[in-house]
Design an enzyme around this catalytic site. Structure first.
Site, PDB file in Angstrom:
ATOM      1  N   HIS A 120      -4.103   1.118 -15.541  1.00 26.68           N
ATOM      2  CA  HIS A 120      -5.056   1.534 -16.588  1.00 26.68           C
ATOM      3  C   HIS A 120      -4.659   1.079 -17.985  1.00 26.68           C
ATOM      4  O   HIS A 120      -5.190   1.585 -18.962  1.00 26.68           O
ATOM      5  CB  HIS A 120      -5.237   3.066 -16.552  1.00 26.68           C
ATOM      6  CG  HIS A 120      -5.911   3.560 -15.317  1.00 26.68           C
ATOM      7  ND1 HIS A 120      -5.972   4.894 -14.952  1.00 26.68           N
ATOM      8  CD2 HIS A 120      -6.579   2.894 -14.337  1.00 26.68           C
ATOM      9  CE1 HIS A 120      -6.633   5.021 -13.807  1.00 26.68           C
ATOM     10  NE2 HIS A 120      -6.993   3.820 -13.407  1.00 26.68           N
ATOM     11  N   GLU A 218      -0.236  21.011  -6.675  1.00 25.55           N
ATOM     12  CA  GLU A 218      -1.562  21.431  -6.198  1.00 25.55           C
ATOM     13  C   GLU A 218      -1.948  20.608  -4.973  1.00 25.55           C
ATOM     14  O   GLU A 218      -1.549  19.454  -4.851  1.00 25.55           O
ATOM     15  CB  GLU A 218      -2.629  21.146  -7.271  1.00 25.55           C
ATOM     16  CG  GLU A 218      -2.315  21.677  -8.638  1.00 25.55           C
ATOM     17  CD  GLU A 218      -2.773  23.103  -8.815  1.00 25.55           C
ATOM     18  OE1 GLU A 218      -3.761  23.476  -8.153  1.00 25.55           O
ATOM     19  OE2 GLU A 218      -2.128  23.835  -9.592  1.00 25.55           O
TER      20      GLU A 218
HETATM   21  P1  OAD Z   1      -4.981  14.155 -13.368  1.00 21.90           P
HETATM   22  O1  OAD Z   1      -4.870  14.910 -14.655  1.00 21.90           O
HETATM   23  O2  OAD Z   1      -6.316  14.013 -12.756  1.00 21.90           O
HETATM   24  O3  OAD Z   1      -4.034  14.803 -12.268  1.00 21.90           O
HETATM   25  C1  OAD Z   1      -2.713  15.170 -12.546  1.00 21.90           C
HETATM   26  C2  OAD Z   1      -2.122  15.727 -11.271  1.00 21.90           C
HETATM   27  O4  OAD Z   1      -0.756  15.986 -11.516  1.00 21.90           O
HETATM   28  C3  OAD Z   1      -2.754  17.034 -10.788  1.00 21.90           C
HETATM   29  O5  OAD Z   1      -3.127  16.899  -9.430  1.00 21.90           O
HETATM   30  C4  OAD Z   1      -1.639  18.060 -10.965  1.00 21.90           C
HETATM   31  O6  OAD Z   1      -1.655  19.064  -9.947  1.00 21.90           O
HETATM   32  C5  OAD Z   1      -0.406  17.195 -10.856  1.00 21.90           C
HETATM   33  N1  OAD Z   1       0.795  17.720 -11.547  1.00 21.90           N
HETATM   34  C6  OAD Z   1       0.881  18.548 -12.617  1.00 21.90           C
HETATM   35  N2  OAD Z   1       2.152  18.791 -12.940  1.00 21.90           N
HETATM   36  C7  OAD Z   1       2.917  18.105 -12.057  1.00 21.90           C
HETATM   37  C8  OAD Z   1       4.331  17.938 -11.863  1.00 21.90           C
HETATM   38  N3  OAD Z   1       5.224  18.542 -12.655  1.00 21.90           N
HETATM   39  N4  OAD Z   1       4.752  17.167 -10.835  1.00 21.90           N
HETATM   40  C9  OAD Z   1       3.865  16.539 -10.010  1.00 21.90           C
HETATM   41  N5  OAD Z   1       2.533  16.663 -10.156  1.00 21.90           N
HETATM   42  C10 OAD Z   1       2.060  17.421 -11.155  1.00 21.90           C
HETATM   43  O7  OAD Z   1      -4.284  12.730 -13.620  1.00 21.90           O
HETATM   44  P2  OAD Z   1      -4.480  11.350 -12.840  1.00 21.90           P
HETATM   45  O8  OAD Z   1      -4.622  11.571 -11.380  1.00 21.90           O
HETATM   46  O9  OAD Z   1      -3.384  10.476 -13.310  1.00 21.90           O
HETATM   47  O10 OAD Z   1      -7.663   7.487 -16.756  1.00 21.90           O
HETATM   48  O11 OAD Z   1      -5.857  10.851 -13.434  1.00 21.90           O
HETATM   49  C11 OAD Z   1      -6.320   9.578 -13.138  1.00 21.90           C
HETATM   50  C12 OAD Z   1      -6.990   8.947 -14.335  1.00 21.90           C
HETATM   51  O12 OAD Z   1      -8.003   9.790 -14.839  1.00 21.90           O
HETATM   52  C13 OAD Z   1      -6.064   8.759 -15.526  1.00 21.90           C
HETATM   53  O13 OAD Z   1      -5.329   7.557 -15.459  1.00 21.90           O
HETATM   54  C14 OAD Z   1      -6.986   8.751 -16.688  1.00 21.90           C
HETATM   55  C15 OAD Z   1      -7.889   9.882 -16.287  1.00 21.90           C
HETATM   56  O14 OAD Z   1      -9.084   9.940 -16.881  1.00 21.90           O
HETATM   57  C16 OAD Z   1      -8.121   7.058 -17.953  1.00 21.90           C
HETATM   58  O15 OAD Z   1      -7.997   7.690 -18.987  1.00 21.90           O
HETATM   59  C17 OAD Z   1      -8.780   5.749 -17.912  1.00 21.90           C
END
Ligand code: OAD
Length: 242
Positions: A120, A218
């Site tokens: 990204h 989660e």
């Molecule tokens: P999300 O914010 O959708 O998901 C984050 C995940 O991390 C969630 O499932 C949480 O449960 C998990 N999480 C939280 N704390 C954690 C920890 N300490 N250890 C492990 N996991 C943990 O983020 P992404 O999946 O990265 O794109 O989102 C994908 C894309 O959507 C991003 O790259 C961004 C966003 O919009 C753009 O901005 C273009």
């Protein structure tokens, strides 16, 4: 934490010939970077899907730059955490390793990871809307919008980030997909697995016969499909596995 499961995963990891890792915002949560879909995910009551689009930028570039300046400010003050460091160590120990990340914060590189595919983009880069020049810069104007410094061009700059509805950089996607196709072991860490194409990489690896391990406090849409799922924080579990 289940020590039998830890031992089983460690054994698979030690036998792996090619390791691929997919990370999302959750791996940086313990460094203090807000995730997108967690409780801390809203900025001024906007969701990422409302801000991270070319349409939102055309309509109100000031608002979008404000959001990215806020994120840049947070990221400039944080450090890689034990999960980022464990992945850098794993790369050093492994023969064949690739890290595919949806994160734009650059923390994997700071931790010492080398073979990184940033799907990204990167928050520290800007791209000119007129001449397409990409520049890495930490400094933005205190007030007003940033503009291109190239001779003869005064185009508006945007973050060099892939927004919803935009294509991912071809060479990055090709490299990432190839790494996934060749891997016999995959970690999926800290991603909600809802944004494509990253979300499809785990089932792609699985159908190629790879052993897939998820770490996420989660449950996600892939939790029931993977070979091992740790519903824990990455910084707690990864150092124990590596
Ligand atoms: P999300 O914010 O959708 O998901 C984050 C995940 O991390 C969630 O499932 C949480 O449960 C998990 N999480 C939280 N704390 C954690 C920890 N300490 N250890 C492990 N996991 C943990 O983020 P992404 O999946 O990265 O794109 O989102 C994908 C894309 O959507 C991003 O790259 C961004 C966003 O919009 C753009 O901005 C273009």
């Amino acid at each position: 934490m289940d020590s039998i499961q830890i031992d089983a995963v460690r054994e698979r990891l030690s036998e792996a010939k090619k390791i691929v890792v997919l990370t999302g915002a959750g791996i940086s949560a313990e460094s203090g970077v807000p995730t997108f879909r967690g409780a801390d995910g809203l900025w001024k009551n906007f969701r990422a899907e409302e801000l991270a689009t070319p349409e939102a930028f055309s309509k109100d570039p000031k608002l979008i730059w404000e959001w990215y300046s806020w994120r840049r400010d947070i990221i400039s003050k944080v450090k890689p955490n034990p999960a980022h460091l464990a992945l850098a160590e794993l790369e050093e120990k492994s023969g064949d390793f690739a890290l595919v990340t949806q994160n734009v914060d650059g923390l994997h590189g700071l931790a010492g990871s080398k073979n990184i595919y940033e799907l990204h983009g990167n928050i520290w880069r800007t791209r000119c809307l007129e001449c397409s020049t990409v520049v890495e810069t930490r400094s933005l104007p205190e007030s007003g919008l940033p503009h291109c410094n190239r001779e003869g061009c005064k185009g508006l700059l945007r973050p060099d980030i892939v927004w919803f509805g935009e294509s991912l950089p071809m060479e990055v996607v090709t490299g990432a997909f190839q790494a996934v196709d060749e891997a016999d072991f995959m970690f999926v860490i800290g991603t909600s697995s809802v944004v494509q194409p990253a979300a499809s990489l785990s089932s792609r690896a699985k159908s190629n016969g790879a052993y897939v391990v998820e770490i996420n406090p989660e449950k996600t849409p892939i939790s029931d499909m993977v070979d091992a799922s740790f519903q824990t924080k990455a910084g707690d579990t990864l150092p124990k596995l590596i």
